[in-house]
Design a protein around this motif. Structure first.
Motif, PDB file in Angstrom:
ATOM      1  N   VAL A 149       0.859  -1.174   0.000  1.00  0.00           N
ATOM      2  CA  VAL A 149       0.000   0.000   0.000  1.00  0.00           C
ATOM      3  C   VAL A 149       0.899   1.228   0.000  1.00  0.00           C
ATOM      4  CG1 VAL A 149      -0.146   0.101   2.528  1.00  0.00           C
ATOM      5  CG2 VAL A 149      -1.978   1.107   1.159  1.00  0.00           C
ATOM      6  N   ARG A 150       0.441   2.315  -0.600  1.00  0.00           N
ATOM      7  CA  ARG A 150       1.241   3.537  -0.656  1.00  0.00           C
ATOM      8  C   ARG A 150       1.321   4.154   0.736  1.00  0.00           C
ATOM      9  NH1 ARG A 150       0.988   9.283  -2.056  1.00  0.00           N
ATOM     10  NH2 ARG A 150       2.729   9.782  -3.456  1.00  0.00           N
ATOM     11  N   THR A 151       2.527   4.482   1.185  1.00  0.00           N
ATOM     12  CA  THR A 151       2.701   5.069   2.507  1.00  0.00           C
ATOM     13  C   THR A 151       3.565   6.326   2.434  1.00  0.00           C
ATOM     14  OG1 THR A 151       4.637   3.682   3.002  1.00  0.00           O
ATOM     15  CG2 THR A 151       2.488   2.847   3.697  1.00  0.00           C
ATOM     16  N   VAL A 152       3.306   7.229   3.363  1.00  0.00           N
ATOM     17  CA  VAL A 152       4.104   8.450   3.516  1.00  0.00           C
ATOM     18  C   VAL A 152       4.606   8.481   4.957  1.00  0.00           C
ATOM     19  CG1 VAL A 152       4.083  10.977   3.574  1.00  0.00           C
ATOM     20  CG2 VAL A 152       2.829   9.750   1.784  1.00  0.00           C
ATOM     21  N   HIS A 153       5.906   8.668   5.107  1.00  0.00           N
ATOM     22  CA  HIS A 153       6.537   8.794   6.422  1.00  0.00           C
ATOM     23  C   HIS A 153       7.233  10.149   6.462  1.00  0.00           C
ATOM     24  CE1 HIS A 153       6.025   4.433   7.282  1.00  0.00           C
ATOM     25  NE2 HIS A 153       6.070   4.376   5.958  1.00  0.00           N
ATOM     26  N   TRP A 154       6.946  10.932   7.492  1.00  0.00           N
ATOM     27  CA  TRP A 154       7.530  12.270   7.547  1.00  0.00           C
ATOM     28  C   TRP A 154       8.119  12.533   8.916  1.00  0.00           C
ATOM     29  CZ3 TRP A 154       5.285  16.941   9.892  1.00  0.00           C
ATOM     30  CH2 TRP A 154       4.136  16.684  10.663  1.00  0.00           C
ATOM     31  N   ASP A 155       9.057  13.490   8.947  1.00  0.00           N
ATOM     32  CA  ASP A 155       9.672  13.930  10.192  1.00  0.00           C
ATOM     33  C   ASP A 155       9.019  15.235  10.628  1.00  0.00           C
ATOM     34  OD1 ASP A 155      11.525  11.815  10.246  1.00  0.00           O
ATOM     35  OD2 ASP A 155      12.945  12.910   8.987  1.00  0.00           O
ATOM     36  N   GLN A 156       8.526  15.258  11.848  1.00  0.00           N
ATOM     37  CA  GLN A 156       7.935  16.496  12.351  1.00  0.00           C
ATOM     38  C   GLN A 156       9.009  17.582  12.450  1.00  0.00           C
ATOM     39  OE1 GLN A 156       4.500  16.744  14.027  1.00  0.00           O
ATOM     40  NE2 GLN A 156       4.200  14.691  14.881  1.00  0.00           N
ATOM     41  N   ARG A 157       8.574  18.824  12.403  1.00  0.00           N
ATOM     42  CA  ARG A 157       9.533  19.937  12.417  1.00  0.00           C
ATOM     43  C   ARG A 157      10.533  19.787  13.565  1.00  0.00           C
ATOM     44  NH1 ARG A 157       7.454  25.565  12.829  1.00  0.00           N
ATOM     45  NH2 ARG A 157       6.129  24.884  11.115  1.00  0.00           N
ATOM     46  N   SER A 158      11.756  20.111  13.273  1.00  0.00           N
ATOM     47  CA  SER A 158      12.868  20.046  14.235  1.00  0.00           C
ATOM     48  C   SER A 158      13.246  18.638  14.648  1.00  0.00           C
ATOM     49  CB  SER A 158      12.559  20.888  15.496  1.00  0.00           C
ATOM     50  OG  SER A 158      12.290  22.230  15.164  1.00  0.00           O
ATOM     51  N   HIS A 159      12.648  17.627  14.023  1.00  0.00           N
ATOM     52  CA  HIS A 159      12.977  16.236  14.287  1.00  0.00           C
ATOM     53  C   HIS A 159      13.524  15.594  13.008  1.00  0.00           C
ATOM     54  CE1 HIS A 159      10.314  17.030  17.670  1.00  0.00           C
ATOM     55  NE2 HIS A 159      10.636  15.872  18.213  1.00  0.00           N
ATOM     56  N   GLY A 160      14.351  14.565  13.169  1.00  0.00           N
ATOM     57  CA  GLY A 160      14.830  13.804  12.018  1.00  0.00           C
ATOM     58  C   GLY A 160      15.484  14.682  10.976  1.00  0.00           C
ATOM     59  N   ARG A 161      15.039  14.525   9.723  1.00  0.00           N
ATOM     60  CA  ARG A 161      15.639  15.261   8.613  1.00  0.00           C
ATOM     61  C   ARG A 161      14.885  16.543   8.269  1.00  0.00           C
ATOM     62  NH1 ARG A 161      16.231   9.855   7.841  1.00  0.00           N
ATOM     63  NH2 ARG A 161      18.254   9.079   7.086  1.00  0.00           N
ATOM     64  N   SER A 162      13.832  16.853   9.003  1.00  0.00           N
ATOM     65  CA  SER A 162      13.139  18.123   8.782  1.00  0.00           C
ATOM     66  C   SER A 162      13.938  19.270   9.384  1.00  0.00           C
ATOM     67  CB  SER A 162      11.734  18.081   9.399  1.00  0.00           C
ATOM     68  OG  SER A 162      10.850  17.312   8.603  1.00  0.00           O
ATOM     69  N   ALA A 163      13.692  20.466   8.856  1.00  0.00           N
ATOM     70  CA  ALA A 163      14.414  21.648   9.329  1.00  0.00           C
ATOM     71  C   ALA A 163      13.888  22.097  10.686  1.00  0.00           C
ATOM     72  CB  ALA A 163      14.287  22.775   8.307  1.00  0.00           C
ATOM     73  N   ARG A 164      14.708  22.876  11.371  1.00  0.00           N
ATOM     74  CA  ARG A 164      14.249  23.488  12.612  1.00  0.00           C
ATOM     75  C   ARG A 164      13.088  24.432  12.311  1.00  0.00           C
ATOM     76  NH1 ARG A 164      17.424  23.587  17.164  1.00  0.00           N
ATOM     77  NH2 ARG A 164      15.532  24.529  18.035  1.00  0.00           N
ATOM     78  N   GLY A 165      12.156  24.521  13.241  1.00  0.00           N
ATOM     79  CA  GLY A 165      10.998  25.372  13.030  1.00  0.00           C
ATOM     80  C   GLY A 165      11.392  26.826  12.851  1.00  0.00           C
ATOM     81  N   VAL A 166      11.050  27.394  11.717  1.00  0.00           N
ATOM     82  CA  VAL A 166      11.411  28.787  11.432  1.00  0.00           C
ATOM     83  C   VAL A 166      10.761  29.719  12.449  1.00  0.00           C
ATOM     84  CG1 VAL A 166      11.137  30.666   9.779  1.00  0.00           C
ATOM     85  CG2 VAL A 166      11.821  28.390   8.981  1.00  0.00           C
ATOM     86  N   GLY A 167       9.497  29.484  12.729  1.00  0.00           N
ATOM     87  CA  GLY A 167       8.798  30.340  13.685  1.00  0.00           C
ATOM     88  C   GLY A 167       9.426  30.315  15.052  1.00  0.00           C
ATOM     89  N   GLN A 168       9.927  29.159  15.450  1.00  0.00           N
ATOM     90  CA  GLN A 168      10.520  29.026  16.778  1.00  0.00           C
ATOM     91  C   GLN A 168      11.932  29.637  16.822  1.00  0.00           C
ATOM     92  OE1 GLN A 168       8.680  26.144  15.337  1.00  0.00           O
ATOM     93  NE2 GLN A 168       7.151  27.387  16.388  1.00  0.00           N
ATOM     94  N   VAL A 169      12.757  29.347  15.833  1.00  0.00           N
ATOM     95  CA  VAL A 169      14.154  29.775  15.852  1.00  0.00           C
ATOM     96  C   VAL A 169      14.302  31.251  15.516  1.00  0.00           C
ATOM     97  CG1 VAL A 169      16.412  29.456  14.782  1.00  0.00           C
ATOM     98  CG2 VAL A 169      15.006  27.465  15.313  1.00  0.00           C
TER      99      VAL A 169
END
Length: 413
Positions: A149-169
């Motif tokens: 089945v088609r799946t999508v796996h994502w990293d929440q902001r500031s976790h894993g390979r996602s960028a740090r949260g712009v709004g927070q930083v």
């Protein structure tokens, strides 16, 4: 106090000294020593409960070698898909990967065994991970569903390979669960812009799914065909005692936000301290991740690496959002669709009572309480979680009821 606990407390004191240095630089000796004392008390309480029992029989050098061996030999987290990036409403880049259904051809025989002549509903299953984890926390379920089945796996902001949260930083905006819900919508818009969707969330990921529903009810009604809430909560997280005595947990609640904020302001120093006390924190991580005593050491080390990989300032940034989380009303939007609510009975982070509360609001949901399981139930008892997710997909029409997903212990692509 046992020898192991005494040594753990000694290490805790070293860690607390780093806290004192960090907070002292930021706010004075008196404040620093107060926070450091609180940190010693919290960590020592965990040590006395037995979180560092391995120290009694295994030397520090041997433990370091064992970690290196597990890191090199463990296959967990090795699955990769087609990468992509979504952009959140504040400009934060969010990393995701897509595992597509295997094309017809070389896998035709396998697909016939799975689906027969009936074409499954072309759904996309979107997995959202928890606090201080990343998309690889779904390793076993990803391996089992890969190509089916088609799946999508994502990293929440500031976790894993996602960028740090712009709004927070950049702007100092406080992190909210509502922001995570908007992030999830951005990922879905980029990775699955059309077609039916199944939402799967663990812990903070489940809260993210609820926040998505609260802000985009029409999306839930029009496109979501099934949902799974794993080890999560719709609110009242400020009442969780984390398995500590009442007096202890009240003290923790008072000092922890300030401690985390101070630590986050001295991230480089604290990260050095975390490395120096890795053995102690490995025991704490294990206690709050798993409930069974026979967890595969490579799995335990895998969880440890994910949590260790979350910078202390990110830990501090996200923590206050959980106290404000209350999405009980949003759960009504999931009525009338197949829903799985699953939790470990030994979960000390989001106790199974919180899952039972979700199921009470969604009486048509399947409630599964897994014995001898803690917060990371999808790693601790992957076969149970994978089996119930496969059944959820069958109920949603994503796979026929006679389908059999692959073995959950696969690590290959």
């Amino acid at each position: 106090m046992s020898e192991s606990s005494a040594e753990a407390v000694a290490d805790a004191a070293s860690a607390a000294a780093a806290v004192a240095s960090a907070t002292g630089a930021a706010g004075g000796w008196r404040r620093a020593t107060g926070i450091a004392g609180a940190a010693i008390g919290v960590i020592a309480a965990g040590a006395a409960a037995g979180v560092a029992i391995e120290r009694m029989t295994v030397g520090r050098g041997m433990r370091a070698k064992a970690r290196l061996a597990l890191d090199s030999a463990g296959p967990y987290g090795a699955l990769r898909g087609t990468p992509g990036k979504a952009v959140a409403d504040d400009g934060t880049e969010l990393y995701y990967e897509v595992d597509d259904v295997e094309p017809q051809g070389g896998s035709a025989g396998r697909r016939r065994r799975l689906f027969g002549r009936k074409a499954p509903l072309p759904v996309t299953v979107v997995f959202s991970h928890g606090y201080c984890l990343n998309q690889d926390s779904w390793h076993f379920q990803r391996a089992a569903l890969r190509g089916v089945v088609r799946t999508v796996h994502w990293d929440q902001r500031s976790h894993g390979r996602s960028a740090r949260g712009v709004g927070q930083v950049e702007d100092g905006v406080a992190l909210t669960i509502d922001q995570l819900g908007r992030d999830l919508k951005a990922v879905i818009d980029a990775a699955a812009p059309e077609g039916p969707v199944v939402l799967v969330g663990h812990s903070m990921g489940g809260m993210t799914v609820m926040a998505l529903a609260a802000q985009y009810p029409e999306f839930i009604r029009e496109r979501v065909v099934a949902t799974a809430f794993v080890g999560t909560s719709s609110g009242r997280l400020g009442e969780v005692n984390f398995g500590l005595p009442v007096a202890g947990v009240n003290a923790v609640r008072r000092v922890l936000p300030g401690v985390l904020k101070a630590l986050g302001q001295q991230a480089a120093l604290v990260e050095k301290g975390r490395r120096a006390t890795a053995d102690l924190f490995a025991g704490i991580i294990k206690r709050y991740s798993f409930a069974s005593k026979d967890v595969d050491p490579a799995v335990a080390r895998f969880a440890e690496r994910m949590i260790e990989g979350t910078p202390i300032d990110v830990v501090a940034e996200f923590y206050p959002a959980f106290t404000d989380h209350d999405k009980t009303e949003a759960l009504a939007l999931f009525k009338g669709m197949p829903v799985l609510v699953l939790a470990g009975i030994g979960d000390l982070v989001t106790p199974s009572e919180h899952s039972e509360a979700i199921a009470d609001i969604l009486p048509g949901a399947e409630l599964v309480l897994v014995p001898d399981a803690g917060h990371l139930v999808m790693l601790e008892h992957p076969e149970v979680v994978t089996d119930r997710l496969a059944d959820l997909l069958a109920r949603a029409g994503a796979v026929p009821a006679t389908a059999t997903v692959g073995g959950c212990d696969s690590a290959s692509s």
